[in-house]
Design a protein around this motif. Structure first.
Motif, short mmCIF file in Angstrom:
data_model
loop_
_atom_site.label_atom_id
_atom_site.label_comp_id
_atom_site.label_asym_id
_atom_site.label_seq_id
_atom_site.Cartn_x
_atom_site.Cartn_y
_atom_site.Cartn_z
N LYS A 236 -17.38 -37.01 0.87
CA LYS A 236 -18.19 -38.22 0.92
C LYS A 236 -18.86 -38.48 -0.43
O LYS A 236 -20.05 -38.21 -0.61
CB LYS A 236 -19.24 -38.11 2.03
CG LYS A 236 -18.66 -38.02 3.43
CD LYS A 236 -19.74 -38.07 4.49
CE LYS A 236 -19.15 -38.14 5.89
NZ LYS A 236 -20.19 -38.26 6.93
N THR B 146 -15.74 -42.14 2.55
CA THR B 146 -15.50 -40.96 3.39
C THR B 146 -14.00 -40.72 3.45
O THR B 146 -13.26 -41.61 3.89
CB THR B 146 -16.06 -41.15 4.80
OG1 THR B 146 -17.47 -41.37 4.75
CG2 THR B 146 -15.78 -39.92 5.66
N GLN C 137 -24.69 -49.85 -4.27
CA GLN C 137 -24.19 -48.51 -3.91
C GLN C 137 -22.78 -48.63 -3.34
O GLN C 137 -22.50 -49.56 -2.57
CB GLN C 137 -25.10 -47.85 -2.90
CG GLN C 137 -24.71 -46.42 -2.55
CD GLN C 137 -25.65 -45.79 -1.53
OE1 GLN C 137 -25.71 -46.20 -0.39
NE2 GLN C 137 -26.41 -44.78 -1.98
N THR D 151 -24.73 -44.71 -6.96
CA THR D 151 -25.88 -45.59 -6.71
C THR D 151 -26.48 -46.05 -8.03
O THR D 151 -26.72 -45.24 -8.95
CB THR D 151 -26.95 -44.86 -5.89
OG1 THR D 151 -26.37 -44.34 -4.70
CG2 THR D 151 -28.08 -45.80 -5.52
N THR E 26 -20.02 -46.08 -1.36
CA THR E 26 -19.83 -44.78 -0.73
C THR E 26 -18.47 -44.74 -0.05
O THR E 26 -17.94 -45.77 0.37
CB THR E 26 -20.92 -44.49 0.32
OG1 THR E 26 -20.82 -45.46 1.38
CG2 THR E 26 -22.31 -44.58 -0.29
N SER F 225 -20.50 -40.84 -3.49
CA SER F 225 -21.22 -42.10 -3.57
C SER F 225 -21.76 -42.29 -4.99
O SER F 225 -22.04 -41.32 -5.71
CB SER F 225 -22.37 -42.16 -2.56
OG SER F 225 -23.42 -41.29 -2.92
#
Length: 224
Positions: free
Chosen positions: A131, A152, A148, A135, A150, A133
């Motif tokens: 996962k 998975t 942001q 930001t 992200t 990410s």
């Protein structure tokens, strides 16, 4: 295939997370995040059917699950840290500590127990998940903004219950104004994409009829 007898009307999901963080340097923070999940789904009848199967006689009903969810392990890297501007990269994922083998319990009104509950009400994914990410946040003269991205990525094609949730991407952006040190207003937009579930629950032996179970939730299975 068989006709669906019930459909969800609403679902409440509560995620209780504990963030345990340690920063060995100014630019790196390590985080361990255990979770506790509890969910409640209410169903409505689609057809008036009093036969066997996961239909509860076609009557409105609800399902509840709760317990330990998947455990997050992350490393947060501070890529840019300037007055009014920060960029942070998070790398890590979740360990499959949440139960994915929850089945319906036997009650006075439910004789078809032992059937896997809905995919979305299991307590975790059952797979190791990556996962990442990124930001970005900024602030100047009271105005605040950020974005942001992200993702998975499922690192396994099947879990212990023979299915895997689809990969996911989420992007968001926001902006607002900070009125005081303790009050700000913001508006945020979110876009989410998720791939389909791969695999399915294995055939379940129907204790009531003595044959493989056919359900709108677990798919259609051939007799062994």
């Amino acid at each position: 295939d068989t006709e669906c007898h019930v459909a969800p009307t609403d679902m409440v999901m509560n995620m209780h997370m504990l963030d345990l963080m340690y920063a060995p340097t100014d630019w790196l923070t390590l985080m361990l995040m255990p979770q506790w999940m509890d969910m409640d789904m209410h169903m409505k009848a689609l057809v008036n059917n009093s036969g066997n199967g996961h239909n509860h006689g076609g009557a409105p009903h609800s399902h509840q699950t709760g317990g330990i969810g998947d455990t997050g392990l992350y490393a947060l890297f501070k890529l840019l840290d300037q007055p009014g501007l920060q960029v942070t990269l998070s790398l890590g994922g979740t360990a499959p500590t949440g139960d994915v083998n929850i089945t319906l319990r036997k009650t006075a009104t439910n004789s078809t127990y032992g059937i896997p509950i809905h995919y979305g009400m299991q307590l975790g994914s059952g797979t190791w998940d990556f996962k990442p990410s990124l930001t970005y946040t900024g602030e100047t003269a009271g105005f605040v903004w950020g974005a942001q991205a992200t993702g998975t990525v499922r690192l396994e094609s099947r879990n212990a219950s023979n299915f895997a949730f689809g990969d996911m991407f989420q992007g968001s952006a926001w902006g607002g104004y900070r009125w005081t040190n303790w009050l700000a207003t913001t508006i945020r937009g979110v876009y989410t994409w998720q791939d389909v579930i791969s695999g399915q629950y294995p055939p379940v032996f129907d204790a009531y009829r003595g044959e493989p179970y056919i359900s709108e939730h677990v798919g259609t299975f051939d007799k062994p």
